[in-house]
Scaffold this motif. Structure first.
Motif, PDB file in Angstrom:
ATOM      1  N   SER A 248       0.819  -1.214   0.000  1.00 42.66           N
ATOM      2  CA  SER A 248       0.000   0.000   0.000  1.00 42.66           C
ATOM      3  C   SER A 248       0.852   1.264   0.000  1.00 42.66           C
ATOM      4  CB  SER A 248      -0.929   0.004   1.218  1.00 42.66           C
ATOM      5  OG  SER A 248      -1.785  -1.110   1.218  1.00 42.66           O
ATOM      6  N   ALA A 249       1.872   1.303   0.854  1.00 46.68           N
ATOM      7  CA  ALA A 249       2.688   2.509   0.960  1.00 46.68           C
ATOM      8  C   ALA A 249       3.365   2.837  -0.361  1.00 46.68           C
ATOM      9  CB  ALA A 249       3.726   2.342   2.067  1.00 46.68           C
ATOM     10  N   GLU A 250       3.897   1.832  -1.040  1.00 50.89           N
ATOM     11  CA  GLU A 250       4.566   2.049  -2.322  1.00 50.89           C
ATOM     12  C   GLU A 250       3.579   2.565  -3.369  1.00 50.89           C
ATOM     13  OE1 GLU A 250       7.407   2.006  -5.450  1.00 50.89           O
ATOM     14  OE2 GLU A 250       7.600   2.045  -3.271  1.00 50.89           O
ATOM     15  N   LEU A 251       2.383   2.003  -3.385  1.00 52.11           N
ATOM     16  CA  LEU A 251       1.368   2.451  -4.344  1.00 52.11           C
ATOM     17  C   LEU A 251       0.983   3.906  -4.108  1.00 52.11           C
ATOM     18  CD1 LEU A 251      -0.901  -0.739  -4.297  1.00 52.11           C
ATOM     19  CD2 LEU A 251       0.347   0.129  -6.285  1.00 52.11           C
ATOM     20  N   ILE A 252       0.720   4.247  -2.857  1.00 51.38           N
ATOM     21  CA  ILE A 252       0.286   5.618  -2.551  1.00 51.38           C
ATOM     22  C   ILE A 252       1.420   6.611  -2.785  1.00 51.38           C
ATOM     23  CG2 ILE A 252      -0.618   7.128  -0.740  1.00 51.38           C
ATOM     24  CD1 ILE A 252      -1.836   4.539   0.521  1.00 51.38           C
ATOM     25  N   ASP A 253       2.630   6.261  -2.357  1.00 50.70           N
ATOM     26  CA  ASP A 253       3.779   7.140  -2.594  1.00 50.70           C
ATOM     27  C   ASP A 253       3.965   7.401  -4.083  1.00 50.70           C
ATOM     28  OD1 ASP A 253       4.364   7.387   0.077  1.00 50.70           O
ATOM     29  OD2 ASP A 253       5.953   5.876   0.087  1.00 50.70           O
ATOM     30  N   GLY A 254       3.799   6.341  -4.890  1.00 49.52           N
ATOM     31  CA  GLY A 254       3.986   6.495  -6.332  1.00 49.52           C
ATOM     32  C   GLY A 254       2.993   7.461  -6.948  1.00 49.52           C
ATOM     33  N   VAL A 255       1.759   7.463  -6.444  1.00 46.71           N
ATOM     34  CA  VAL A 255       0.754   8.401  -6.957  1.00 46.71           C
ATOM     35  C   VAL A 255       1.064   9.821  -6.490  1.00 46.71           C
ATOM     36  CG1 VAL A 255      -1.702   9.021  -6.923  1.00 46.71           C
ATOM     37  CG2 VAL A 255      -1.034   6.622  -7.115  1.00 46.71           C
ATOM     38  N   ILE A 256       1.420   9.968  -5.227  1.00 45.89           N
ATOM     39  CA  ILE A 256       1.753  11.298  -4.697  1.00 45.89           C
ATOM     40  C   ILE A 256       2.942  11.899  -5.446  1.00 45.89           C
ATOM     41  CG2 ILE A 256       2.680  12.515  -2.681  1.00 45.89           C
ATOM     42  CD1 ILE A 256       0.958  10.702  -0.936  1.00 45.89           C
TER      43      ILE A 256
ATOM     44  N   TRP B  39       2.850   7.373 -10.906  1.00 45.56           N
ATOM     45  CA  TRP B  39       1.625   6.787 -11.435  1.00 45.56           C
ATOM     46  C   TRP B  39       0.493   7.788 -11.261  1.00 45.56           C
ATOM     47  CZ3 TRP B  39       3.724   3.127  -7.461  1.00 45.56           C
ATOM     48  CH2 TRP B  39       4.742   2.328  -8.018  1.00 45.56           C
ATOM     49  N   ASP B  40      -0.483   7.693 -12.138  1.00 44.95           N
ATOM     50  CA  ASP B  40      -1.633   8.583 -12.060  1.00 44.95           C
ATOM     51  C   ASP B  40      -2.724   8.028 -11.150  1.00 44.95           C
ATOM     52  OD1 ASP B  40      -0.406  10.249 -14.013  1.00 44.95           O
ATOM     53  OD2 ASP B  40      -1.180   8.945 -15.604  1.00 44.95           O
ATOM     54  N   LEU B  41      -2.807   6.708 -11.070  1.00 43.77           N
ATOM     55  CA  LEU B  41      -3.885   6.067 -10.322  1.00 43.77           C
ATOM     56  C   LEU B  41      -3.401   4.734  -9.785  1.00 43.77           C
ATOM     57  CD1 LEU B  41      -7.608   5.788 -11.367  1.00 43.77           C
ATOM     58  CD2 LEU B  41      -6.354   3.697 -10.806  1.00 43.77           C
ATOM     59  N   ALA B  42      -3.760   4.444  -8.541  1.00 43.42           N
ATOM     60  CA  ALA B  42      -3.495   3.136  -7.946  1.00 43.42           C
ATOM     61  C   ALA B  42      -4.823   2.444  -7.683  1.00 43.42           C
ATOM     62  CB  ALA B  42      -2.686   3.273  -6.659  1.00 43.42           C
ATOM     63  N   TYR B  43      -4.901   1.189  -8.070  1.00 44.36           N
ATOM     64  CA  TYR B  43      -6.163   0.445  -8.009  1.00 44.36           C
ATOM     65  C   TYR B  43      -6.152  -0.560  -6.861  1.00 44.36           C
ATOM     66  CZ  TYR B  43      -9.888  -2.780  -9.295  1.00 44.36           C
ATOM     67  OH  TYR B  43     -11.010  -3.576  -9.257  1.00 44.36           O
ATOM     68  N   ASN B  44      -7.283  -0.654  -6.160  1.00 44.03           N
ATOM     69  CA  ASN B  44      -7.494  -1.632  -5.074  1.00 44.03           C
ATOM     70  C   ASN B  44      -6.581  -1.399  -3.872  1.00 44.03           C
ATOM     71  OD1 ASN B  44      -9.726  -3.150  -5.593  1.00 44.03           O
ATOM     72  ND2 ASN B  44      -8.648  -5.008  -6.212  1.00 44.03           N
ATOM     73  N   VAL B  45      -6.332  -0.163  -3.553  1.00 49.66           N
ATOM     74  CA  VAL B  45      -5.499   0.167  -2.403  1.00 49.66           C
ATOM     75  C   VAL B  45      -6.342   0.086  -1.127  1.00 49.66           C
ATOM     76  CG1 VAL B  45      -4.056   1.942  -1.334  1.00 49.66           C
ATOM     77  CG2 VAL B  45      -4.079   1.670  -3.823  1.00 49.66           C
ATOM     78  N   LEU B  46      -5.735  -0.395  -0.052  1.00 48.65           N
ATOM     79  CA  LEU B  46      -6.453  -0.483   1.218  1.00 48.65           C
ATOM     80  C   LEU B  46      -6.775   0.925   1.715  1.00 48.65           C
ATOM     81  CD1 LEU B  46      -7.459  -2.673   3.138  1.00 48.65           C
ATOM     82  CD2 LEU B  46      -5.315  -2.469   4.391  1.00 48.65           C
ATOM     83  N   GLY B  47      -8.059   1.187   1.941  1.00 50.70           N
ATOM     84  CA  GLY B  47      -8.523   2.540   2.226  1.00 50.70           C
ATOM     85  C   GLY B  47      -7.984   3.148   3.501  1.00 50.70           C
ATOM     86  N   SER B  48      -7.647   2.322   4.491  1.00 48.48           N
ATOM     87  CA  SER B  48      -7.123   2.868   5.743  1.00 48.48           C
ATOM     88  C   SER B  48      -5.821   3.614   5.513  1.00 48.48           C
ATOM     89  CB  SER B  48      -6.924   1.743   6.757  1.00 48.48           C
ATOM     90  OG  SER B  48      -6.163   0.684   6.199  1.00 48.48           O
ATOM     91  N   TYR B  49      -4.921   3.034   4.720  1.00 46.03           N
ATOM     92  CA  TYR B  49      -3.651   3.699   4.428  1.00 46.03           C
ATOM     93  C   TYR B  49      -3.869   4.910   3.525  1.00 46.03           C
ATOM     94  CZ  TYR B  49      -1.538  -0.505   6.369  1.00 46.03           C
ATOM     95  OH  TYR B  49      -1.183  -1.534   7.201  1.00 46.03           O
TER      96      TYR B  49
END
Length: 343
Positions: free
Chosen positions: A209-217, A221-231
């Protein structure tokens, strides 16, 4: 082609923790809690519990979901020290462990209040409510998709966002990512079209999750799919760069699962921690730390788009070795070619 980062690298021979923290009085006996939740998110919950237990300490071990399952299986067989409590987002592996006789029962007034889908055999307890969401870079995608149909349309040749850079979990490295993808395949008539769109657009899969969100920020990446909402919710509170979308066609809802291992040294104290997390006080702390969602437009109680992932034997389907092999083969066959690392 989809870049499956590290997906073909063999798992480590020995399961290892990602972090370990001890809190509470130095001379107090320590409750061993092993979980997949990031320590900085979960420690406030554990500290709030210890405020009610002045003669107890906690050793919290943060694990990756696959390694946690491996260590719990080893402990169940008597080959490693058992934890007193396990808390995992890979809830299918928790149900598997309980089904294999690796858990012990705990019954209380608090567990009795759990709905059927969040309680199994008085051994597995759903303690959170966390949606699978899309995380979108606001600047790159001001017209964020609100359904999977929108996302597929965007990624079609000649579509509005054909060049959209998408990332998701590596389902071989992430137990949670595998669970979300498997549940998608059961829930959605869109699943085949979605992964074809990911393949066509050169989507990336990565570990967590952290890698996906960091990449969007960071704009990788423009969009991350199926990320856990709490993070996602926790990071959105700190960053204006991202928006969170709970898909309107359906939103998977995960209840992070806790269970007391059969070999726990302090099962009574572990049971009190479970009860605390299910109490009004505990749930307030969970909510304050984003483990119960406050995402705008997401009504957990009555939203017909919510698709809970039930803590029931249906999850054993995801852990069946033959079905897992076939599903991963489908994933690889859908995204053929060189699985080199992406951006």
């Amino acid at each position: 082609m989809l870049a499956l980062i590290a997906s073909i690298v063999a798992a480590p021979a020995v399961a290892q923790t990602e972090a370990e923290v001890r809190i509470g009085p130095a001379d107090a006996p320590a409750l061993i809690v092993r979980g997949t939740t990031d320590a900085d998110i979960f420690l406030p919950v554990l500290r709030a519990f210890l405020a009610t237990e002045p003669d107890l300490a906690i050793r919290y071990e943060q694990w990756g979901s696959n390694d946690l399952f491996a260590r719990a299986t080893e402990a169940c067989a008597g080959g490693a020290e058992a934890a007193d409590l396990l808390v995992s987002s890979a809830v299918d592996s928790v149900v598997r462990l309980a089904n294999d006789g690796c858990a012990q029962a705990h019954v209380s007034e608090e567990t009795a209040t759990l709905p059927a889908g969040q309680l199994w055999r008085d051994e597995v307890f759903g303690i959170t409510q966390e949606p699978a969401v899309m995380v979108v870079n606001r600047a790159a995608v001001p017209d964020a998709p609100v359904t999977r149909f929108d996302l597929i349309d965007m990624l079609r040749p000649g579509g509005a966002r054909e060049s959209l850079r998408v990332a998701t979990y590596d389902i071989e490295e992430s137990g949670l990512g595998y669970l979300f993808a498997f549940m998608d395949s059961l829930q959605a008539t869109t699943f085949g079209s979605l992964i074809e769109a990911f393949d066509r657009s050169g989507a990336v899969a990565t570990c967590c999750s952290a890698e996906l969100i960091d990449g969007v920020i960071e704009g990788r990446w423009d969009l991350a799919y199926n990320v856990l909402g709490s993070y996602a919710e926790a990071r959105a509170a700190e960053s204006d760069e991202i928006a969170i979308v709970a898909p309107e066609d359906y939103t998977l809802m995960l209840s992070r699962a806790a269970f007391i291992p059969a070999g726990a040294a302090r099962p009574e104290a572990a049971g009190r921690l479970v009860d605390f997390m299910l109490s009004g006080q505990g749930r307030a702390v969970l909510r304050a730390n984003h483990l119960i969602p406050r995402i705008d437009g997401l009504g957990v109680e009555d939203d017909v788009s919510i698709r809970p992932i039930p803590l029931t034997p249906v999850l054993l389907l995801t852990t069946d070795a033959a079905k897992r092999r076939l599903f991963i083969e489908l994933w690889r066959n859908t995204f053929p070619g060189d699985h080199a690392a992406g951006p």
